[in-house]
Write a protein that holds these residues in place. Structure first.
Motif, mmCIF file in Angstrom:
data_model
loop_
_atom_site.group_PDB
_atom_site.id
_atom_site.type_symbol
_atom_site.label_atom_id
_atom_site.label_comp_id
_atom_site.label_asym_id
_atom_site.label_seq_id
_atom_site.Cartn_x
_atom_site.Cartn_y
_atom_site.Cartn_z
ATOM 1 N N ASP A 205 -26.191 28.733 3.964
ATOM 2 C CA ASP A 205 -25.544 28.182 5.153
ATOM 3 C C ASP A 205 -24.033 28.087 4.954
ATOM 4 N N CYS A 206 -23.471 29.029 4.206
ATOM 5 C CA CYS A 206 -22.038 29.038 3.951
ATOM 6 C C CYS A 206 -21.303 29.314 5.268
ATOM 7 N N ARG A 207 -20.264 28.512 5.558
ATOM 8 C CA ARG A 207 -19.586 28.602 6.853
ATOM 9 C C ARG A 207 -18.091 28.862 6.687
ATOM 10 N N PRO A 208 -17.514 29.663 7.597
ATOM 11 C CA PRO A 208 -16.069 29.923 7.547
ATOM 12 C C PRO A 208 -15.275 28.629 7.712
ATOM 13 N N GLY A 209 -14.131 28.575 7.051
ATOM 14 C CA GLY A 209 -13.264 27.413 7.169
ATOM 15 C C GLY A 209 -13.600 26.269 6.253
ATOM 16 N N CYS A 210 -14.553 26.445 5.379
ATOM 17 C CA CYS A 210 -14.955 25.366 4.480
ATOM 18 C C CYS A 210 -13.853 25.096 3.455
ATOM 19 N N GLY A 211 -13.648 23.831 3.158
ATOM 20 C CA GLY A 211 -12.615 23.438 2.205
ATOM 21 C C GLY A 211 -12.938 23.762 0.766
ATOM 22 N N ASN A 212 -14.114 24.308 0.511
ATOM 23 C CA ASN A 212 -14.499 24.646 -0.865
ATOM 24 C C ASN A 212 -14.340 26.132 -1.173
ATOM 25 N N THR A 213 -13.867 26.904 -0.207
ATOM 26 C CA THR A 213 -13.798 28.356 -0.348
ATOM 27 C C THR A 213 -12.739 28.799 -1.352
ATOM 28 N N VAL A 214 -13.102 29.782 -2.160
ATOM 29 C CA VAL A 214 -12.180 30.408 -3.112
ATOM 30 C C VAL A 214 -12.449 31.914 -3.074
ATOM 31 N N ARG A 215 -11.381 32.704 -2.976
ATOM 32 C CA ARG A 215 -11.535 34.160 -3.026
ATOM 33 C C ARG A 215 -10.502 34.759 -3.968
ATOM 34 N N THR A 216 -10.897 35.862 -4.586
ATOM 35 C CA THR A 216 -9.993 36.612 -5.455
ATOM 36 C C THR A 216 -9.746 37.981 -4.830
ATOM 37 N N ASP A 217 -8.876 38.767 -5.461
ATOM 38 C CA ASP A 217 -8.620 40.127 -4.985
ATOM 39 C C ASP A 217 -9.903 40.954 -4.979
ATOM 40 N N THR A 218 -10.786 40.684 -5.938
ATOM 41 C CA THR A 218 -12.065 41.399 -5.976
ATOM 42 C C THR A 218 -12.872 41.120 -4.718
ATOM 43 N N HIS A 219 -12.898 39.883 -4.268
ATOM 44 C CA HIS A 219 -13.627 39.554 -3.053
ATOM 45 C C HIS A 219 -13.032 40.272 -1.841
ATOM 46 N N ALA A 220 -11.700 40.331 -1.766
ATOM 47 C CA ALA A 220 -11.052 41.027 -0.657
ATOM 48 C C ALA A 220 -11.444 42.502 -0.651
ATOM 49 N N HIS A 221 -11.486 43.117 -1.827
ATOM 50 C CA HIS A 221 -11.907 44.512 -1.937
ATOM 51 C C HIS A 221 -13.358 44.666 -1.481
ATOM 52 N N GLN A 222 -14.211 43.752 -1.890
ATOM 53 C CA GLN A 222 -15.621 43.816 -1.492
ATOM 54 C C GLN A 222 -15.786 43.627 0.012
ATOM 55 N N ARG B 250 -10.277 41.070 8.664
ATOM 56 C CA ARG B 250 -9.311 39.994 8.905
ATOM 57 C C ARG B 250 -9.377 38.945 7.798
ATOM 58 N N THR B 251 -10.581 38.674 7.325
ATOM 59 C CA THR B 251 -10.736 37.730 6.216
ATOM 60 C C THR B 251 -10.038 38.250 4.968
ATOM 61 N N ALA B 252 -10.206 39.563 4.698
ATOM 62 C CA ALA B 252 -9.540 40.170 3.552
ATOM 63 C C ALA B 252 -8.026 40.145 3.730
ATOM 64 N N ASP B 253 -7.555 40.390 4.964
ATOM 65 C CA ASP B 253 -6.112 40.358 5.226
ATOM 66 C C ASP B 253 -5.550 38.951 5.014
ATOM 67 N N THR B 254 -6.319 37.942 5.435
ATOM 68 C CA THR B 254 -5.884 36.557 5.230
ATOM 69 C C THR B 254 -5.732 36.259 3.751
ATOM 70 N N HIS B 255 -6.672 36.766 2.957
ATOM 71 C CA HIS B 255 -6.552 36.585 1.505
ATOM 72 C C HIS B 255 -5.272 37.218 0.993
ATOM 73 N N ASP B 256 -5.005 38.453 1.415
ATOM 74 C CA ASP B 256 -3.819 39.162 0.917
ATOM 75 C C ASP B 256 -2.537 38.397 1.231
ATOM 76 N N VAL B 257 -2.509 37.768 2.401
ATOM 77 C CA VAL B 257 -1.298 37.069 2.828
ATOM 78 C C VAL B 257 -1.137 35.745 2.083
ATOM 79 N N THR B 258 -2.233 35.072 1.809
ATOM 80 C CA THR B 258 -2.168 33.702 1.259
ATOM 81 C C THR B 258 -2.407 33.624 -0.236
ATOM 82 N N ALA B 259 -2.898 34.706 -0.849
ATOM 83 C CA ALA B 259 -3.261 34.658 -2.265
ATOM 84 C C ALA B 259 -2.040 34.450 -3.151
ATOM 85 N N ARG B 260 -2.251 33.723 -4.230
ATOM 86 C CA ARG B 260 -1.183 33.440 -5.194
ATOM 87 C C ARG B 260 -1.729 33.639 -6.600
#
Length: 241
Positions: free
Chosen positions: A176-193, A225-235
């Protein structure tokens, strides 16, 4: 096999008598559990395989039932959940060391978890490990759960979880994972996937009827769009630290 060794005149290849008794599935309980738990959705399968149903990944709530021992299966799931979480932290640590960037509201907590969680190198797991596993999973906010279906890591913190975990739960409802959750973490690998999955959906859309194809393409665009958001916000880890 011993019969075959004897028939072939190879007594040196016979398996000696085991001092602990006959080898059966009971003695492979933990080995089997490890392999089940490491598959996608494996902790659900593990609970079913071992004869119990409980809230997915929730290692503390729900009552035991039937004739089997509550402590046995819950301890088994605690151990495998803790080891899987340790593997997730180790993989994140390796990705960050390779220069990958990280994004998401749970990113800083994930860095803390990756730094503090020891790598499980493989060893005999004694009975006392179950208590340590339960204590490890109770560290709200700094235990990492891989969710390959959602292309993210959940740095599970009960109060910010949108999957509506049960009171006292120490793990998310991954189904039941939902968009916008405060626990979300993504890496460049996730964006590629995410982009790879979007391309696969586009391929399906080309062979689907009009309305279905339209919905599939919309889903693919959402993943991009989710992957693009990662690219813009990733540090980098250094920048977040």
């Amino acid at each position: 096999m011993n019969h075959e060794a004897e028939a072939q005149g190879l007594p040196g290849q016979a398996i000696p008598e085991d001092p602990h008794g006959a080898i059966g599935m009971r003695r492979f309980r933990r080995s089997l559990a490890w392999h089940i738990a490491r598959r996608p959705g494996g902790l659900i399968a593990l609970a079913i395989q071992y004869g119990h149903m409980r809230t997915i990944l929730d290692v503390r709530t729900s009552s035991g039932y039937g004739s089997r021992s509550r402590g046995g299966i819950h301890s088994e799931l605690d151990i495998e959940t803790a080891l899987a979480a340790a593997d997730t932290a180790a993989r994140l640590r390796d990705r960050l060391a390779d220069g990958e960037k990280v994004s998401g509201p749970g990113a800083r907590r994930a860095l803390t978890a990756a730094a503090q969680t020891p790598r499980f190198e493989g060893r005999i797991v004694p009975g006392t490990f179950a208590r340590k596993a339960a204590k490890f999973l109770a560290r709200d906010g700094v235990v990492l759960y891989d969710n390959p279906d959602a292309f993210l890591i959940c740095a599970f913190k009960h109060d910010t979880a949108l999957c509506e975990p049960e009171p006292g739960a120490t793990a998310p409802r991954q189904y039941d994972c939902r968009p916008g959750c405060g626990n979300t973490v993504r890496t460049d690998t996730h964006a590629h996937q995410l982009r790879e999955r979007a391309s696969e959906i586009d391929q399906l859309a080309t062979h689907a009827p009009g309305p279905v194809g339209k919905r599939l393409r919309a889903n693919a665009d959402k993943l991009r769009r989710t992957a693009d958001t990662h690219d813009v916000t990733a540090r980098t880890a250094e920048a977040l630290a």
